[in-house]
Every structure is written in C-alpha cells, then in structure tokens.
Design an enzyme around this catalytic site. Structure first.
Site, PDB file in Angstrom:
ATOM      1  CD  GLN A 100       7.639  -3.518   7.681  1.00  0.00           C
ATOM      2  OE1 GLN A 100       7.013  -2.868   6.907  1.00  0.00           O
ATOM      3  NE2 GLN A 100       7.678  -4.134   7.992  1.00  0.00           N
ATOM      4  CD  GLU A 137       6.379  -8.343   9.172  1.00  0.00           C
ATOM      5  OE1 GLU A 137       7.151  -7.001   8.913  1.00  0.00           O
ATOM      6  OE2 GLU A 137       6.371  -8.710   7.970  1.00  0.00           O
ATOM      7  CG  ASP A 151       2.581  -8.525  10.571  1.00  0.00           C
ATOM      8  OD1 ASP A 151       2.716  -9.319  11.874  1.00  0.00           O
ATOM      9  OD2 ASP A 151       3.077  -7.482   9.538  1.00  0.00           O
ATOM     10  CG  HIS A 154       0.391  -8.517   5.868  1.00  0.00           C
ATOM     11  ND1 HIS A 154       0.058  -9.051   6.773  1.00  0.00           N
ATOM     12  CD2 HIS A 154       1.444  -8.087   5.667  1.00  0.00           C
ATOM     13  CE1 HIS A 154       0.413  -7.867   7.766  1.00  0.00           C
ATOM     14  NE2 HIS A 154       0.781  -7.266   7.579  1.00  0.00           N
ATOM     15  CG  ASP A 167       7.136  -4.278  11.791  1.00  0.00           C
ATOM     16  OD1 ASP A 167       7.165  -2.630  11.307  1.00  0.00           O
ATOM     17  OD2 ASP A 167       5.600  -4.885  11.365  1.00  0.00           O
ATOM     18  CD  GLN A 205       0.154  -4.848   4.009  1.00  0.00           C
ATOM     19  OE1 GLN A 205       0.317  -4.843   4.854  1.00  0.00           O
ATOM     20  NE2 GLN A 205      -0.275  -3.321   4.000  1.00  0.00           N
ATOM     21  CB  CYS A 240      -2.176  -0.651   4.098  1.00  0.00           C
ATOM     22  SG  CYS A 240      -3.353  -0.260   6.191  1.00  0.00           S
ATOM     23  CE  LYS A 277       4.580  -0.291   9.664  1.00  0.00           C
ATOM     24  NZ  LYS A 277       4.596  -1.407   9.231  1.00  0.00           N
TER      25      LYS A 277
END
Length: 429
Positions: free
Chosen positions: A332, A276, A241, A199, A310, A177, A364, A334
């Site tokens: 996803q 996404e 995304d 991303h 997501d 990303q 991140c 997560k």
C-alpha cells in the site's frame, strides 16, 4: 504533450478545511477502549491526541500563478496518525506556521512549469530535516496542478511526460473500504460492482474474535453476499485489513500466521484473498524481515492469498526496501505518509520493477481534491489498484475516484484520437 509555458507563483493563499473522517488513536483502540455511540470512551494514548477520536482537518494551499489562475492542493494526515511509524497527528497551526516561514518563500522563486524540478526546490530539507509529510503531500498536489495548467494538459499527462511513460488506456481497479457499518456498506459495494472489497476495519479484538473466528465468519459472509446480490458474473477480490490482529491473537510467529491465513483462504475457495497488515512487528526492520518470511511460506505452500503491507512501510525508502526484499505481495502506497505525490509515482514504478503489486492508497481523512490527484497518479503509472477515498460512506469515495478516472480516460482517449488525426492529415499532404 502540449507546449510548456513558464510560470511563477506571485502569491499564495491558505484555506483551513476539514478532512472527510476522523483521526483515531490506534493504540487506545487496540487496548480495548469502549464505544459510546460514535465516540470512544477513555484517555488517548498516542501523543498529539486530545481525544481518542478527533475530527480530521486539512489546510488547502492555493498558488496564485503569474496569469492569476489559482491552483490548489490539500495538506492533511491519515486516520491512524502517530502509529506504525507515521508522522504525528495533523496540527493546522503548526503546519501553517512552517508553510508561511519556509515553503511560501521557496514557492515564490520556483518555475512551476516543471513539476519534478519545482518539487525538488520547494520540498527540500529544512534545517537538515525533511518537511512534514502533510506539507509535501499538499504542496506537491498544487505544483502538479500548476504544471498541468502551464502545459494545458491533465495531471496524468504531466506525470507521463516527467517519467517517460506512455499515455494509459486501462482503468485501475477500485477498492472500497467499509468502516464500521460493515454489512450495509458491503451491500453498497456489491450493488455498485466494486472491483475490490470490503476492507472490513478489523481493528479490535471484538471484531477479530477468539482465535479469529469472528473474522472468518465475516469473510465467509462477504463471499456469500457477493453471490447472493451481485450481478451475474460479478467476482470481486476480497481484501481485508486486520490491523495486526492475526499476530496479536494467533501469535507473532510467521508459520502460525500463515497457517491461519491458509484456513481463511480455504473458507472462500475460488476468491482471490488479500490480507492487509496480518501483524505489526513494531519497526520497519522487523516488519521487513518477518513479512518476507510470511510471503515465502505462503508461496512455498501454494496458498492463493496475498499479503499487503501498510504499517511500518511508509516512505519511498521503506517501499523500496519492501519491494526489493519481496516482503509483501502488494504494497500500500499510503499517499499522505509517502509525502510528495512525485514519490507516489516513483513508488508504483519501483513496485513494478520488482514484480510486486502496487496499491495507491491513502486515508478516509483525505479530501476530494487529494483523491482526484491520486487518480491521476494511479492511472498514469498504471498501478494495480486504487482506494476509493475519501470518507467512510463508500458512495462518496466510489463516486469521486470512479468519476475522476472516467473523465481522465475519456480525455486521454480524445487526445489519442486527435493525435492520430493529425498524423493522418500530415501523411496525406
């Protein structure tokens, strides 16, 4: 798998640390708050935020085992905490207090040689409620490392053993990303031949543009750039995304969203396109129903774009609902929002059982330690892709995840060769 040796936790140490990026107030950013350099100007809108952008934090938990070896896990939460049905922003002091009062006493009475049993014991409900997912995430990492230490194996081998999976041989495609430094980071990804990119962080009206034209221009540029500077034959998956901005700008009707995605797919013929979070319908139930319609419309029209869910699909129960309803082409997983990494393994297997793509993601804001644990889960369960994490610098995430995967697969290859050699020797006697 090697013989499992029983082990107990004789002590626990905690280590406050930092995540690899920042917590961002998604509601304030969506509202159009302006930038001041790396900062956002204005008052936060999401409870728990003292500023719109705050440094991410973590809390390491070290289990001192009966043989004095210390194994670690890291507790933390995601960049957009408190949004999309997620747990509130991570508060080290609150998490530490609950860890000391509830989790550590449970750890002292656990046999950590058995990963799933230990998770069930240590991460059981407290006061009729689930523990914060950050605690589940970090503690389960430590428990997996404890089980691997007892068995003298990799973390992946523990997962394979616990879930009756064969030892894997195939690498998992890595997805990077970009963060806000889109153009430079896209070039980095292409030069490193990343499997899935970029991303794009399309998280504001400015980045999406009127009627989505700014976004479409960016998509075309990324495809063009892969051809201009990529190695011969390089043809990545394009994954964007859009943080709900198709719905916010184009309209929340599934047909309108599909019409827009079809135009984007037509802009980059020959590329597999992932979109996404095309829209955020505000609740898990609404997201489930409307995403199922979007997926069905895309499939009926034969559009070669895949929907990735997501927001509003966080826990293992949510993932089971979306996978069973085919309310996404790819889910996803997560990891900090799922909680226990045992549930991440279960989530991948649920996706596979329902013919839905599994993307082992995260944030991140994670740490190198949590990223390496994620690789072991993704490889053991043979997920469809894994996020290059942590951080937003691209290079670090690709290095941490890519190198951990390479080391892991090399060890597993060695294990298979040793097993074959033992079998040959046994047969010759």
């Amino acid at each position: 798998m090697a013989t499992r040796n029983s082990a107990t936790v004789k002590d626990v140490v905690l280590a406050p640390g930092s995540g690899s990026f920042f917590y961002d107030d998604q509601a304030a950013i969506r509202a159009g708050t302006p930038h001041d350099g790396f900062l956002y100007i204005g008052a936060p809108l999401t409870p728990g935020f003292t500023r719109i952008r705050m440094p991410a934090r973590s809390l390491g938990i070290g289990l001192v085992l009966s043989d004095d070896v210390v194994v670690w896990g890291d507790m933390m939460s995601v960049q957009y905490s408190g949004a999309g049905g997620r747990d509130p922003v991570f508060q080290v002091e609150t998490i530490e207090e609950l860890t000391r009062s509830v989790v550590i006493p449970r750890l002292r009475s656990a046999d950590v040689s058995n990963f799933l049993v230990a998770c069930n014991h240590v991460l059981a409900y407290h006061g009729g409620q689930r523990l914060p997912l950050a605690i589940e995430y970090g503690v389960s990492q430590a428990l997996l490392r404890a089980a691997a230490h007892c068995a003298r194996t990799t973390l992946a081998e523990v997962i394979c053993s616990e879930f009756s999976l064969p030892l894997p041989e195939r690498p998992i495609p890595i997805y990077a990303q970009s963060g806000d430094s889109r153009e430079i980071n896209v070039d980095k990804m292409i030069l490193k031949s990343v499997d899935v990119l970029p991303h794009g962080l399309i998280n504001s009206r400015e980045k999406f543009g009127p009627s989505g034209e700014t976004f479409r221009k960016f998509v075309k540029w990324v495809a063009k750039r892969t051809r201009e500077i990529g190695m011969p034959g390089y043809h990545p998956v394009l994954h964007f995304d859009v943080y709900g901005w198709i719905g916010l700008e184009i309209g929340m009707q599934p047909e309108k969203i599909v019409d827009f995605i079809a135009r984007v797919a037509d802009d980059v013929p020959g590329y597999r396109l992932h979109i996404e979070c095309p829209a955020d319908f505000g609740s898990t139930e609404a997201q489930l129903n409307e995403y199922a319609k979007i997926v069905a419309f895309l499939d009926q029209r034969g559009i070669e774009a895949r929907i990735v869910v997501d927001e509003q699909c966080n826990t293992l129960d949510d993932i089971h609902l979306f996978a069973n309803a085919k309310a996404a082409h790819i889910i996803q997983i997560k990891m900090p929002d799922v909680g226990s990494i045992a549930d991440t393994a279960r989530a991948v297997l649920i996706c596979k059982g329902n013919g839905v793509g599994s993307y082992v993601g995260g944030s991140c804001t994670e740490t190198d330690l949590s990223a390496r644990a994620a690789v072991n889960i993704a490889v053991a369960t043979q997920a469809d892709m894994i996020l290059a994490k942590p951080g937003m610098g691209v290079d670090e995430g690709i290095s941490i995840v890519g190198n951990e995967q390479s080391r892991l697969l090399s060890v597993l290859k060695y294990r298979r060769s040793q097993s074959s050699m033992r079998n040959v020797n046994a047969a010759s006697k």
